[in-house]
Design an enzyme around this catalytic site. Structure first.
Site, PDB file in Angstrom:
ATOM      1  N   THR A  11       0.468  -1.620  -0.283  1.00  0.00           N
ATOM      2  CA  THR A  11      -0.044  -0.072  -0.001  1.00  0.00           C
ATOM      3  C   THR A  11       1.166   1.251  -0.432  1.00  0.00           C
ATOM      4  OG1 THR A  11      -0.397  -0.263   2.271  1.00  0.00           O
ATOM      5  CG2 THR A  11      -1.726  -0.958   1.263  1.00  0.00           C
ATOM      6  N   GLY A  12       1.947   0.647   0.180  1.00  0.00           N
ATOM      7  CA  GLY A  12       2.598   3.161   0.531  1.00  0.00           C
ATOM      8  C   GLY A  12       3.549   3.021  -0.996  1.00  0.00           C
ATOM      9  N   ARG A  39      -3.462  -1.245   9.405  1.00  0.00           N
ATOM     10  CA  ARG A  39      -4.284  -0.771   9.033  1.00  0.00           C
ATOM     11  C   ARG A  39      -4.807  -0.506   7.167  1.00  0.00           C
ATOM     12  NH1 ARG A  39       0.380   1.818  11.088  1.00  0.00           N
ATOM     13  NH2 ARG A  39       1.428   1.452   9.857  1.00  0.00           N
ATOM     14  N   ARG A 100      21.224  -4.187   2.991  1.00  0.00           N
ATOM     15  CA  ARG A 100      22.184  -3.946   1.170  1.00  0.00           C
ATOM     16  C   ARG A 100      23.804  -4.141   1.680  1.00  0.00           C
ATOM     17  NH1 ARG A 100      19.018   1.735   1.125  1.00  0.00           N
ATOM     18  NH2 ARG A 100      17.794   1.692   0.245  1.00  0.00           N
ATOM     19  N   CYS A 131      18.172   4.676  -3.263  1.00  0.00           N
ATOM     20  CA  CYS A 131      17.376   5.729  -4.601  1.00  0.00           C
ATOM     21  C   CYS A 131      18.535   6.264  -5.805  1.00  0.00           C
ATOM     22  CB  CYS A 131      16.318   6.050  -4.561  1.00  0.00           C
ATOM     23  SG  CYS A 131      15.746   6.820  -2.733  1.00  0.00           S
ATOM     24  N   GLN A 158      16.098  15.920  -3.634  1.00  0.00           N
ATOM     25  CA  GLN A 158      15.646  14.423  -3.529  1.00  0.00           C
ATOM     26  C   GLN A 158      14.163  14.970  -3.555  1.00  0.00           C
ATOM     27  OE1 GLN A 158      19.368  12.238  -1.725  1.00  0.00           O
ATOM     28  NE2 GLN A 158      17.504  11.070  -1.611  1.00  0.00           N
ATOM     29  N   SER A 161       9.123  12.166  -2.464  1.00  0.00           N
ATOM     30  CA  SER A 161       7.822  10.068  -2.469  1.00  0.00           C
ATOM     31  C   SER A 161       8.931   9.221  -2.030  1.00  0.00           C
ATOM     32  CB  SER A 161       7.727  10.562  -3.337  1.00  0.00           C
ATOM     33  OG  SER A 161       8.624  10.755  -4.548  1.00  0.00           O
ATOM     34  N   GLY A 162      10.508   9.752  -1.876  1.00  0.00           N
ATOM     35  CA  GLY A 162      11.456   9.201  -1.449  1.00  0.00           C
ATOM     36  C   GLY A 162      11.238   8.620   0.084  1.00  0.00           C
ATOM     37  N   HIS A 245      14.490  11.986  -8.231  1.00  0.00           N
ATOM     38  CA  HIS A 245      15.984  13.040  -7.825  1.00  0.00           C
ATOM     39  C   HIS A 245      16.372  13.369  -9.120  1.00  0.00           C
ATOM     40  CE1 HIS A 245      14.444  11.353  -4.303  1.00  0.00           C
ATOM     41  NE2 HIS A 245      15.330   9.968  -3.929  1.00  0.00           N
TER      42      HIS A 245
HETATM   43  P1  A2P Z   1       0.306   1.124   5.828  1.00  0.00           P
HETATM   44  O1  A2P Z   1      -0.132   1.556   4.612  1.00  0.00           O
HETATM   45  O2  A2P Z   1      -0.659  -0.996   6.045  1.00  0.00           O
HETATM   46  O3  A2P Z   1       0.388   0.902   6.964  1.00  0.00           O
HETATM   47  P2  A2P Z   1       5.189   4.243   2.736  1.00  0.00           P
HETATM   48  O4  A2P Z   1       6.864   3.871   3.036  1.00  0.00           O
HETATM   49  O5  A2P Z   1       5.021   4.832   1.455  1.00  0.00           O
HETATM   50  O6  A2P Z   1       5.051   4.886   4.192  1.00  0.00           O
HETATM   51  O7  A2P Z   1       4.876   2.760   2.940  1.00  0.00           O
HETATM   52  C1  A2P Z   1       4.857   1.748   3.575  1.00  0.00           C
HETATM   53  C2  A2P Z   1       4.717   0.205   3.108  1.00  0.00           C
HETATM   54  O8  A2P Z   1       4.674  -0.676   4.947  1.00  0.00           O
HETATM   55  C3  A2P Z   1       2.850   0.091   4.003  1.00  0.00           C
HETATM   56  O9  A2P Z   1       2.521  -0.345   2.707  1.00  0.00           O
HETATM   57  C4  A2P Z   1       2.826   0.285   4.510  1.00  0.00           C
HETATM   58  O10 A2P Z   1       1.331  -0.229   4.942  1.00  0.00           O
HETATM   59  C5  A2P Z   1       3.606  -1.200   4.804  1.00  0.00           C
HETATM   60  N1  A2P Z   1       3.695  -0.764   6.646  1.00  0.00           N
HETATM   61  C6  A2P Z   1       4.221   0.045   7.571  1.00  0.00           C
HETATM   62  N2  A2P Z   1       4.852  -0.917   8.854  1.00  0.00           N
HETATM   63  C7  A2P Z   1       4.509  -2.106   8.468  1.00  0.00           C
HETATM   64  C8  A2P Z   1       4.059  -3.417   9.120  1.00  0.00           C
HETATM   65  N3  A2P Z   1       3.973  -3.696  10.924  1.00  0.00           N
HETATM   66  N4  A2P Z   1       3.447  -4.266   8.815  1.00  0.00           N
HETATM   67  C9  A2P Z   1       2.811  -4.603   7.406  1.00  0.00           C
HETATM   68  N5  A2P Z   1       3.140  -3.384   6.738  1.00  0.00           N
HETATM   69  C10 A2P Z   1       3.835  -2.693   7.181  1.00  0.00           C
END
Ligand code: A2P
Length: 339
Positions: A11-12, A39, A100, A131, A158, A161-162, A245
């Site tokens: 979802t991120g 979430r 890494r 990145c 940068q 979005s990073g 970037h």
């Molecule tokens: P969620 O959307 O449910 O919080 P970004 O870098 O854009 O903030 O995205 C971070 C990603 O990592 C999202 O998909 C977020 O899911 C996921 N994430 C963050 N914490 C957890 C966790 N404890 N377990 C699983 N996924 C996670």
């Protein structure tokens, strides 16, 4: 052959781009599983015209049946779950910084060190570089092969979005408030106001007064180029740009590389586009390279202050070549040559 693929952190900002790039590049996906936090319970994301439910990572007991897992859910999730996915039979391509610099984990940019993918056999994990490092090493590779780079001085510009989806919203909200003449909402993800401002602070400060982002560029560049003699120094800056970037890169080489030679070497290298016609105001711009998978290079000119020096302006889409595209390209090598 088709593969069962998982995206962790689906979802991120990067996770969503991973799903899109898998679809765009027609990756041979048999079944796609998506994971995020509680979430995102109940959420569905589109893939090839289907709605795929997001699973809660922490509530999943077994990851068996997954061939390739693309991770972008933060370092602590990667530390905990990458070994579990690997134990259940997947090869993990991890976008966080967690693995890494592990000597047993390959750090791969397909245009630069594709052979290193073979090291996935050690731990079942391949690391996707930072990145800013990815977009720098792609054009530097043909220059290094020709003229041996001795030293790199880089300053980055940068995009927000990073720093993830919340940082994109932070720049939007501050900009909207400013335009409406309202008080700006406080900085939360980025250390200071980012609207109409530049912030020389990405990731955390270390004891040597550099940020961790800056030291990633130093250490990861040497590992990917497989040359510890390259000296690198970096200043990493967050700028009020959504996607893409940019980097001002100064190089010192052992053998002279003229700007003409550099243009020729770069034009012939896969994944690089030269945009360098300053008379006609042609040089790479963040707003123009957003949405593209290549690395763009312009402002190629001699550094007249040293014997063998070159200056470059390097721009790429940080969510694509800087993250999702590079990870999917690694998965393509795995699919084609190893699995
Ligand atoms: P969620 O959307 O449910 O919080 P970004 O870098 O854009 O903030 O995205 C971070 C990603 O990592 C999202 O998909 C977020 O899911 C996921 N994430 C963050 N914490 C957890 C966790 N404890 N377990 C699983 N996924 C996670």
């Amino acid at each position: 052959r088709e593969f069962n693929v998982a995206v962790v952190g689906a979802t991120g900002a990067v996770g969503r781009m991973m799903i899109r790039v898998l679809e765009e590049r027609n990756f041979p996906v048999k079944n796609l599983r998506l994971f995020a936090s509680e979430r995102s319970r109940g959420l569905k994301l589109p893939f090839r015209g289907e709605e795929i439910p997001v699973e809660v990572l922490s509530e999943t007991r077994s990851f068996s049946g997954i061939d390739i897992a693309l991770f972008s859910a933060g370092g602590s999730r990667s530390l905990e779950y990458a070994p579990r996915f690997a134990a259940d039979g997947a090869v993990v391509v991890d976008n966080s910084s967690a693995w890494r610099m592990d000597p047993e984990v390959p750090l791969v940019v397909p245009e630069v060190n594709p052979h290193a993918v073979a090291g996935y056999k050690n731990k079942g994990i391949i690391a996707n570089p930072n990145c800013s490092t990815i977009q720098m090493v792609v054009p530097l590779k043909p220059l290094h092969d020709y003229g041996r780079i001795k030293r790199i001085v880089v300053a980055t510009y940068q995009a927000v979005s990073g720093a993830g989806q919340k940082a994109i919203e932070e720049l939007s909200a501050q900009t909207r408030a400013w335009c409406a003449g309202e008080e700006l909402p406080p900085a939360q993800v980025i250390a200071h106001q980012i609207a109409f401002n530049c912030v020389p602070h990405i990731d955390v400060f270390l004891e040597n007064a550099y940020t961790r982002e800056e030291m990633k560029m130093v250490n990861e560049t040497r590992k990917i180029m497989e040359d510890d003699s390259i000296r690198v120094t970096a200043t990493c800056v967050r700028v009020p740009v959504f996607y893409g970037h940019a980097e001002a890169v100064n190089l010192e080489t052992e053998r002279k590389i003229t700007p003409e030679k550099a243009r020729e070497l770069l034009s012939n290298f896969p994944g690089v586009v030269v945009r360098d016609d300053p008379e006609n105001r042609v040089y790479p711009l963040q707003i123009e390279v957003a949405g593209r998978d290549e690395v763009f290079v312009g402002r190629i000119r001699e550094d007249e202050s040293v014997e063998c020096g070159l200056n470059l302006w390097i721009v790429a889409d940080n969510l694509r070549k800087g993250a999702a595209t590079n990870a999917v390209q690694i998965a393509e090598i795995l699919a084609r040559e190893y699995l």
